[in-house]
Design an enzyme around this catalytic site. Structure first.
Site, PDB file in Angstrom:
ATOM      1  N   SER A  27       0.786  -1.232   0.000  1.00 50.76           N
ATOM      2  CA  SER A  27       0.000   0.000   0.000  1.00 50.76           C
ATOM      3  C   SER A  27       0.821   1.286   0.000  1.00 50.76           C
ATOM      4  CB  SER A  27      -0.993   0.023   1.160  1.00 50.76           C
ATOM      5  OG  SER A  27      -0.337   0.211   2.376  1.00 50.76           O
ATOM      6  N   LYS A  68       1.467   4.832   6.750  1.00 56.29           N
ATOM      7  CA  LYS A  68       0.724   5.629   5.768  1.00 56.29           C
ATOM      8  C   LYS A  68       1.273   7.055   5.751  1.00 56.29           C
ATOM      9  CE  LYS A  68      -2.221   2.336   4.983  1.00 56.29           C
ATOM     10  NZ  LYS A  68      -2.023   1.516   3.824  1.00 56.29           N
TER      11      LYS A  68
END
Length: 125
Positions: A27, A68
């Site tokens: 991701s 993230k």
């Protein structure tokens, strides 16, 4: 899905504010890749800034620890985080606001000679 492989214990030889994490999943590609190890400095809630790559938890998924990029800081001190890979949505778009628990300061690639800060993705946030 990126899940740092860490028990949130400190790194031997460094103050307890430092954590070593291993990336699992795509991701955050191309910024960090599966298998990369990250040196993370623990932080207090409310200290993350847009553009920071952080270690975070989602209140809706407290068992999930993710890496993230902070897209924006929310009024309550939480953060809206997204992955750098637009095809993977295991971020705030799926789980809502997050709490940043640390900022990534160094990437250690599994291959020799690949040490350095996370690169600027050039607008891939």
């Amino acid at each position: 899905m990126i899940r740092p492989d860490t028990s949130e214990r400190g790194v031997p030889g460094l103050p307890s504010a430092w954590v070593l994490a291993r990336v699992s999943g795509p991701s955050m590609t191309p910024t960090v890749r599966h298998g990369d190890r990250l040196l993370v400095r623990r932080s207090r809630p409310g200290t993350a800034r847009p553009g920071d790559v952080v270690l975070a938890r989602f209140p809706s998924r407290p068992d999930l620890l993710v890496v993230k990029r902070v897209q924006r800081v929310l009024d309550d001190g939480g953060v809206w985080v997204v992955g750098d890979n637009p095809l993977v949505t295991d971020d705030s778009r799926a789980y809502g606001p997050a709490v940043a628990v640390g900022r990534v300061v160094l990437r250690l690639r599994p291959r020799p000679g690949r040490v350095g800060p996370p690169p600027d993705p050039g607008g891939l946030s």
